[in-house]
Design a protein around this motif. Structure first.
Motif, mmCIF file in Angstrom:
data_model
loop_
_atom_site.group_PDB
_atom_site.id
_atom_site.type_symbol
_atom_site.label_atom_id
_atom_site.label_comp_id
_atom_site.label_asym_id
_atom_site.label_seq_id
_atom_site.Cartn_x
_atom_site.Cartn_y
_atom_site.Cartn_z
ATOM 1 N N GLU A 100 0.867 -1.311 0.119
ATOM 2 C CA GLU A 100 -0.386 -0.184 -0.405
ATOM 3 C C GLU A 100 0.794 1.080 0.130
ATOM 4 O O GLU A 100 -0.084 2.328 -0.419
ATOM 5 N N GLY A 101 1.966 1.215 1.149
ATOM 6 C CA GLY A 101 2.712 2.555 0.769
ATOM 7 C C GLY A 101 3.549 2.739 -0.349
ATOM 8 O O GLY A 101 3.741 3.703 -0.677
ATOM 9 N N ARG A 102 3.760 1.916 -0.795
ATOM 10 C CA ARG A 102 4.606 1.728 -2.735
ATOM 11 C C ARG A 102 3.366 2.257 -3.627
ATOM 12 O O ARG A 102 4.329 3.312 -4.557
ATOM 13 N N PHE A 103 2.363 1.735 -3.265
ATOM 14 C CA PHE A 103 1.017 2.138 -4.331
ATOM 15 C C PHE A 103 0.969 4.181 -4.105
ATOM 16 O O PHE A 103 0.811 4.439 -5.379
ATOM 17 N N TRP A 104 0.617 4.396 -2.693
ATOM 18 C CA TRP A 104 0.354 5.254 -2.735
ATOM 19 C C TRP A 104 1.527 6.648 -3.402
ATOM 20 O O TRP A 104 1.668 7.630 -3.099
ATOM 21 N N ALA A 105 2.907 5.772 -2.380
ATOM 22 C CA ALA A 105 4.058 7.032 -2.853
ATOM 23 C C ALA A 105 4.607 6.726 -4.477
ATOM 24 O O ALA A 105 4.320 8.142 -4.331
ATOM 25 N N ASN A 106 3.930 6.436 -5.043
ATOM 26 C CA ASN A 106 4.338 6.316 -6.469
ATOM 27 C C ASN A 106 2.850 7.208 -7.450
ATOM 28 O O ASN A 106 3.556 7.924 -8.004
ATOM 29 N N ARG A 107 2.000 7.064 -6.761
ATOM 30 C CA ARG A 107 0.988 8.123 -7.058
ATOM 31 C C ARG A 107 1.333 9.081 -6.534
ATOM 32 O O ARG A 107 0.569 10.386 -7.391
ATOM 33 N N LEU A 108 1.741 9.753 -5.218
ATOM 34 C CA LEU A 108 1.915 11.532 -4.731
ATOM 35 C C LEU A 108 3.098 11.434 -5.891
ATOM 36 O O LEU A 108 3.557 12.614 -4.946
ATOM 37 N N GLY A 109 4.397 10.380 -6.527
ATOM 38 C CA GLY A 109 5.272 11.407 -6.407
ATOM 39 C C GLY A 109 6.263 11.151 -5.069
ATOM 40 O O GLY A 109 7.501 12.263 -5.006
ATOM 41 N N VAL A 110 6.099 10.834 -4.273
ATOM 42 C CA VAL A 110 7.305 10.781 -3.462
ATOM 43 C C VAL A 110 8.224 9.345 -3.628
ATOM 44 O O VAL A 110 8.485 8.604 -3.713
ATOM 45 N N PHE A 111 9.397 9.498 -3.114
ATOM 46 C CA PHE A 111 10.987 9.271 -3.601
ATOM 47 C C PHE A 111 11.467 9.543 -2.920
ATOM 48 O O PHE A 111 12.422 8.639 -2.760
ATOM 49 N N GLY A 112 11.330 9.599 -1.284
ATOM 50 C CA GLY A 112 11.917 9.185 0.027
ATOM 51 C C GLY A 112 11.329 8.718 1.662
ATOM 52 O O GLY A 112 10.394 9.781 1.346
ATOM 53 N N THR A 113 12.336 8.739 2.128
ATOM 54 C CA THR A 113 11.199 8.614 3.234
ATOM 55 C C THR A 113 12.344 9.539 4.482
ATOM 56 O O THR A 113 13.812 9.744 4.247
ATOM 57 N N PRO A 114 11.690 10.103 5.626
ATOM 58 C CA PRO A 114 10.636 10.927 5.458
ATOM 59 C C PRO A 114 9.545 11.960 5.035
ATOM 60 O O PRO A 114 10.541 12.888 4.477
ATOM 61 N N THR A 115 9.180 11.760 4.950
ATOM 62 C CA THR A 115 7.653 12.970 3.422
ATOM 63 C C THR A 115 5.992 12.545 4.130
ATOM 64 O O THR A 115 5.589 11.866 3.901
ATOM 65 N N PHE A 116 6.197 13.830 4.059
ATOM 66 C CA PHE A 116 4.238 14.163 4.332
ATOM 67 C C PHE A 116 3.528 15.168 3.132
ATOM 68 O O PHE A 116 4.394 15.445 2.595
ATOM 69 N N VAL A 117 3.001 14.679 3.315
ATOM 70 C CA VAL A 117 1.801 14.725 1.620
ATOM 71 C C VAL A 117 0.957 15.461 2.160
ATOM 72 O O VAL A 117 0.043 14.577 2.784
ATOM 73 N N VAL A 118 0.546 16.221 1.926
ATOM 74 C CA VAL A 118 -1.369 16.994 1.517
ATOM 75 C C VAL A 118 -1.892 16.460 0.552
ATOM 76 O O VAL A 118 -0.935 17.028 -0.691
ATOM 77 N N TYR A 119 -2.901 15.621 1.059
ATOM 78 C CA TYR A 119 -3.686 15.342 -0.070
ATOM 79 C C TYR A 119 -4.753 15.641 0.008
ATOM 80 O O TYR A 119 -5.530 15.693 1.262
ATOM 81 N N ASP A 120 -5.459 15.964 -0.936
ATOM 82 C CA ASP A 120 -7.103 16.366 -1.281
ATOM 83 C C ASP A 120 -7.885 15.568 -1.209
ATOM 84 O O ASP A 120 -7.895 15.378 -2.697
ATOM 85 N N PRO A 121 -8.163 14.850 -0.612
ATOM 86 C CA PRO A 121 -9.289 13.599 -0.959
ATOM 87 C C PRO A 121 -10.377 13.670 -2.202
ATOM 88 O O PRO A 121 -11.420 13.334 -3.222
ATOM 89 N N SER A 122 -11.057 15.173 -2.010
ATOM 90 C CA SER A 122 -12.416 15.832 -3.276
ATOM 91 C C SER A 122 -11.977 16.149 -4.001
ATOM 92 O O SER A 122 -12.781 15.096 -5.135
ATOM 93 N N SER A 182 -6.245 14.753 -5.159
ATOM 94 C CA SER A 182 -4.694 15.421 -5.674
ATOM 95 C C SER A 182 -3.895 15.949 -4.624
ATOM 96 O O SER A 182 -4.750 16.055 -3.523
ATOM 97 N N ARG A 183 -2.661 15.494 -4.731
ATOM 98 C CA ARG A 183 -1.777 16.273 -4.013
ATOM 99 C C ARG A 183 -1.639 17.885 -4.137
ATOM 100 O O ARG A 183 -1.944 18.339 -5.141
#
Length: 139
Positions: A84-106, A109-110
């Motif tokens: 699940e982490g890899r799926f969301w990291a790929n979807r949100l453009g995360v390339f390493g840790t630690p990373t905080f992404v704010v996401y708008d579910p409505s 989009s990131r």
């Protein structure tokens, strides 16, 4: 004594019980909650052996001001090495840790991203910027 305390914290974190109870460990649960409450999601990407993640978890996240800011969001904590982490990291453009992404579910989009172990003041500025942009009251 300090080494014992750090060992206990580390063991709690790797066992998955070290994060606040109001955080989610499954994205679908967090997203559902965010949609119901009309909130943004903060994805926290970490990994088991990430020294910088431990720094953030030990010195920044427990801070009262940071905790107060995070309560304006629905927080989803994901191990970047999990499926699940890899799926969301790929979807949100995360390339390493630690990373905080704010996401708008409505919008699906990131909104913004903060990478790396940073001082508390950087986290507060980051979340203040998002709160201002989204007009989140009492943030």
């Amino acid at each position: 004594m300090r080494q014992i305390v750090h060992l206990v914290i580390y063991l709690l974190l790797i066992s998955g019980v070290g994060f606040p109870r109001w955080w989610f460990s499954k994205a679908d649960e967090g997203l559902r909650q965010a949609k119901e409450q009309g909130k943004l999601v903060v994805f926290y990407f970490h990994s088991q052996y990430c020294v910088y993640c431990r720094q953030v978890e030990d010195f920044v996240l427990p801070d009262e001001e940071v905790t107060k800011k995070l309560k304006n969001f629905v927080v989803v904590s994901l191990d970047i090495n999990s499926e699940e982490g890899r799926f969301w990291a790929n979807r949100l453009g995360v390339f390493g840790t630690p990373t905080f992404v704010v996401y708008d579910p409505s919008k699906g989009s990131r909104v913004d991203l903060l990478f790396g172990s940073r001082p508390k003041e950087d986290f507060l500025r980051f979340f203040n910027k998002v709160c201002t942009a989204y007009r989140i009251k009492n943030c």
